[in-house]
Design a protein around this motif. Structure first.
Motif, PDB file in Angstrom:
ATOM      1  N   PRO A 193       0.945  -0.814   0.304  1.00 22.59           N
ATOM      2  CA  PRO A 193       0.035   0.196   0.265  1.00 22.59           C
ATOM      3  C   PRO A 193       0.812   1.182   0.031  1.00 22.59           C
ATOM      4  CG  PRO A 193      -1.098  -1.132   1.483  1.00 22.59           C
ATOM      5  CD  PRO A 193      -0.044  -1.958   1.245  1.00 22.59           C
ATOM      6  N   ALA A 194       1.319   1.535   1.117  1.00 21.97           N
ATOM      7  CA  ALA A 194       2.511   2.959   1.007  1.00 21.97           C
ATOM      8  C   ALA A 194       3.491   3.091  -0.523  1.00 21.97           C
ATOM      9  CB  ALA A 194       4.017   2.312   1.306  1.00 21.97           C
ATOM     10  N   LEU A 195       3.781   1.528  -0.945  1.00 19.59           N
ATOM     11  CA  LEU A 195       4.212   2.307  -2.890  1.00 19.59           C
ATOM     12  C   LEU A 195       2.876   2.462  -3.732  1.00 19.59           C
ATOM     13  CD1 LEU A 195       7.190   1.291  -4.110  1.00 19.59           C
ATOM     14  CD2 LEU A 195       6.170  -0.614  -4.660  1.00 19.59           C
ATOM     15  N   ARG A 196       2.028   2.262  -3.469  1.00 18.50           N
ATOM     16  CA  ARG A 196       0.816   2.492  -3.973  1.00 18.50           C
ATOM     17  C   ARG A 196       0.454   4.314  -4.179  1.00 18.50           C
ATOM     18  NH1 ARG A 196      -3.624  -2.384  -4.252  1.00 18.50           N
ATOM     19  NH2 ARG A 196      -4.570  -0.730  -5.525  1.00 18.50           N
ATOM     20  N   TYR A 197       0.876   4.199  -2.859  1.00 21.84           N
ATOM     21  CA  TYR A 197       0.055   5.941  -2.610  1.00 21.84           C
ATOM     22  C   TYR A 197       1.222   6.595  -3.341  1.00 21.84           C
ATOM     23  CZ  TYR A 197      -2.156   3.795   2.272  1.00 21.84           C
ATOM     24  OH  TYR A 197      -2.987   3.103   2.762  1.00 21.84           O
ATOM     25  N   GLU A 198       2.839   6.258  -2.916  1.00 23.47           N
ATOM     26  CA  GLU A 198       3.808   7.332  -3.824  1.00 23.47           C
ATOM     27  C   GLU A 198       3.639   6.977  -4.710  1.00 23.47           C
ATOM     28  OE1 GLU A 198       8.387   6.837  -3.612  1.00 23.47           O
ATOM     29  OE2 GLU A 198       7.613   5.587  -2.508  1.00 23.47           O
ATOM     30  N   ALA A 229       1.135   9.750  -9.944  1.00 20.50           N
ATOM     31  CA  ALA A 229       0.643   9.786 -11.359  1.00 20.50           C
ATOM     32  C   ALA A 229      -0.357  10.923 -11.620  1.00 20.50           C
ATOM     33  CB  ALA A 229      -0.156   8.697 -11.237  1.00 20.50           C
ATOM     34  N   ILE A 230      -1.060  10.863 -10.477  1.00 19.54           N
ATOM     35  CA  ILE A 230      -2.050  11.980 -10.675  1.00 19.54           C
ATOM     36  C   ILE A 230      -1.002  14.022 -10.798  1.00 19.54           C
ATOM     37  CG2 ILE A 230      -3.231  13.585  -8.879  1.00 19.54           C
ATOM     38  CD1 ILE A 230      -4.037  11.173  -7.520  1.00 19.54           C
ATOM     39  N   ARG A 231       0.179  13.922 -10.251  1.00 23.04           N
ATOM     40  CA  ARG A 231       1.280  15.335 -11.077  1.00 23.04           C
ATOM     41  C   ARG A 231       1.618  14.876 -12.362  1.00 23.04           C
ATOM     42  NH1 ARG A 231       3.377  13.890  -5.875  1.00 23.04           N
ATOM     43  NH2 ARG A 231       3.087  14.821  -3.717  1.00 23.04           N
ATOM     44  N   ALA A 232       1.656  13.700 -12.227  1.00 18.78           N
ATOM     45  CA  ALA A 232       2.367  13.898 -14.231  1.00 18.78           C
ATOM     46  C   ALA A 232       1.076  14.497 -14.752  1.00 18.78           C
ATOM     47  CB  ALA A 232       2.768  12.479 -14.149  1.00 18.78           C
ATOM     48  N   GLY A 233       0.086  13.883 -14.743  1.00 17.75           N
ATOM     49  CA  GLY A 233      -1.495  14.708 -15.560  1.00 17.75           C
ATOM     50  C   GLY A 233      -1.893  15.226 -15.830  1.00 17.75           C
ATOM     51  N   HIS A 234      -1.779  16.243 -15.428  1.00 17.99           N
ATOM     52  CA  HIS A 234      -1.757  17.844 -15.079  1.00 17.99           C
ATOM     53  C   HIS A 234      -3.057  18.162 -15.694  1.00 17.99           C
ATOM     54  CE1 HIS A 234       2.712  18.158 -15.321  1.00 17.99           C
ATOM     55  NE2 HIS A 234       3.015  17.498 -16.310  1.00 17.99           N
ATOM     56  N   ALA A 262      -3.813  14.624  -4.898  1.00 13.40           N
ATOM     57  CA  ALA A 262      -2.498  14.566  -4.817  1.00 13.40           C
ATOM     58  C   ALA A 262      -1.930  15.113  -3.392  1.00 13.40           C
ATOM     59  CB  ALA A 262      -1.311  14.298  -5.818  1.00 13.40           C
ATOM     60  N   GLY A 263      -2.693  15.795  -2.781  1.00 18.34           N
ATOM     61  CA  GLY A 263      -1.937  16.672  -1.667  1.00 18.34           C
ATOM     62  C   GLY A 263      -1.303  16.010  -0.149  1.00 18.34           C
ATOM     63  N   ALA A 264      -0.707  17.066   0.405  1.00 20.96           N
ATOM     64  CA  ALA A 264       0.030  16.517   1.518  1.00 20.96           C
ATOM     65  C   ALA A 264      -0.556  15.506   2.635  1.00 20.96           C
ATOM     66  CB  ALA A 264       0.370  17.786   2.116  1.00 20.96           C
TER      67      ALA A 264
END
Length: 347
Positions: free
Chosen positions: A95-100, A105-110, A118-120
């Motif tokens: 799961p932790a790897l999936r979160y990362e 992916a969300i940031r790269a999608g623009h 993708a918020g903190a």
């Protein structure tokens, strides 16, 4: 003949009335998002580790979990950097790897519709931008708690409406937060918008076509949790989501299936679900779902009312809940009962 006519009329009424949690316009049919996540072709072609990567379609979640367990931290990070959209949706991956991966992916999608995901501090366990977008978010520590719940939504929920601020108690993320808070934050709750839901009123909401596709995805998702070492979850299924859970019941490995505001589970009774899980049902007196005829004819309608004593589910008191989306509102008897189920405090 007259009886058949009444039944047919009831089925047509079901097609008109069964809807979701918002959006009351009549709409066209939705195309369910199925198959492997975006980027799968590149993932399959990657030979950088000197070994085949687990195929998102043919590999089981257990095989995927074993694959990642055999990698070094650097190898895992390499895969996240190269294939964020695949790792983020790979059932059985840590799961932790999936979160990362999903944050990348969300940031790269623009896409501005999804940027807030993708918020903190957000723990996005699945993210697929195709169609209207699908997302799963975790509240709590998924791998270190003994009690996990998965909330399965009804119509009109997708990645853009997932955590809407209007009708907070009825929004999927709001439901998940409310359930976890009612347990004193002692549990982990997954808000799972992992299937293509119906939109508004129409045939999608009155048939099981989208629920069939959703049941397959829910089954694989829960098996991915198990493979990743997550405790056996309880399912909380709202509205059309209860149709999904009913169709998945014989395959998912869960402790409890709780349906609320349900139009039916595509079964005549609990025995037809073929599940070892405890089945619970709630419906409040003001919920418009009571106006939906509990019939199933020629693919229309979803069958018996799970709150009917003849169905055989355990009844949950929802007498002070309000409307179709008020079951997890703070202070309600239904939320208190749901929290007890989530913590395993009822038998």
């Amino acid at each position: 003949m007259r009886r058949r006519t009444r039944t047919l009329a009831a089925a047509v009424l079901t097609a008109i009335v069964v809807g979701g949690t918002a959006g009351w316009a009549f709409t066209g049919t939705q195309t369910p998002v199925t198959g492997p996540p975006p980027g799968t072709a590149s993932w399959r072609a990657d030979t950088s580790l000197g070994r085949p990567l687990p195929d998102p379609v043919t590999s089981t979640p257990r095989q995927t979990a074993a694959f990642f367990a055999d990698l070094t931290d650097e190898q895992r990070q390499q895969l996240v950097r190269r294939h964020a959209s695949v790792v983020g949706n790979l059932d059985g991956a840590p799961p932790a790897l999936r979160y990362e991966a999903n944050a990348l992916a969300i940031r790269a999608g623009h896409d501005p519709r999804y940027r807030h995901l993708a918020g903190a501090g957000r723990q996005i366990l699945a993210f697929d931008p195709r169609g209207r977008g699908q997302v799963a978010e975790v509240f709590g520590n998924l791998t270190k708690t003994q009690h996990v719940s998965v909330v399965v939504p009804g119509s009109d929920i997708d990645a853009s409406t997932f955590d809407r601020t209007k009708d907070r108690d009825g929004a999927l993320a709001g439901m998940a937060r409310s359930l976890r808070a009612a347990t004193g934050n002692r549990t982990a709750v997954v808000a799972w918008a992992g299937y293509t839901t119906p939109v508004g009123l129409g045939l999608d909401a009155a048939t099981g076509r989208l629920a069939d596709a959703g049941a397959d995805r829910l089954t694989r998702f829960t098996r991915g949790l198990e493979a990743a070492g997550v405790a056996e979850p309880a399912l909380f299924c709202h509205s059309y989501g209860s149709v999904v859970c009913g169709l998945a019941a014989h395959e998912v490995r869960v402790s409890d299936i709780v349906v609320f505001g349900s139009p039916g589970m595509r079964a005549h009774n609990e025995a037809q679900l073929h599940t070892r899980a405890r089945v619970w049902a709630a419906k409040d007196p003001s919920d418009w779902i009571s106006k939906v005829p509990n019939v199933e004819l020629a693919g229309l309608g979803h069958g018996a009312d799970p709150t009917d004593p003849d169905f055989g589910a355990r009844r949950v008191d929802a007498s002070d809940a309000h409307g179709h989306t008020g079951y997890l509102a703070p202070g309600t008897a239904s939320l208190r009962a749901f929290a007890a189920i989530a913590e395993g405090d009822v038998r």
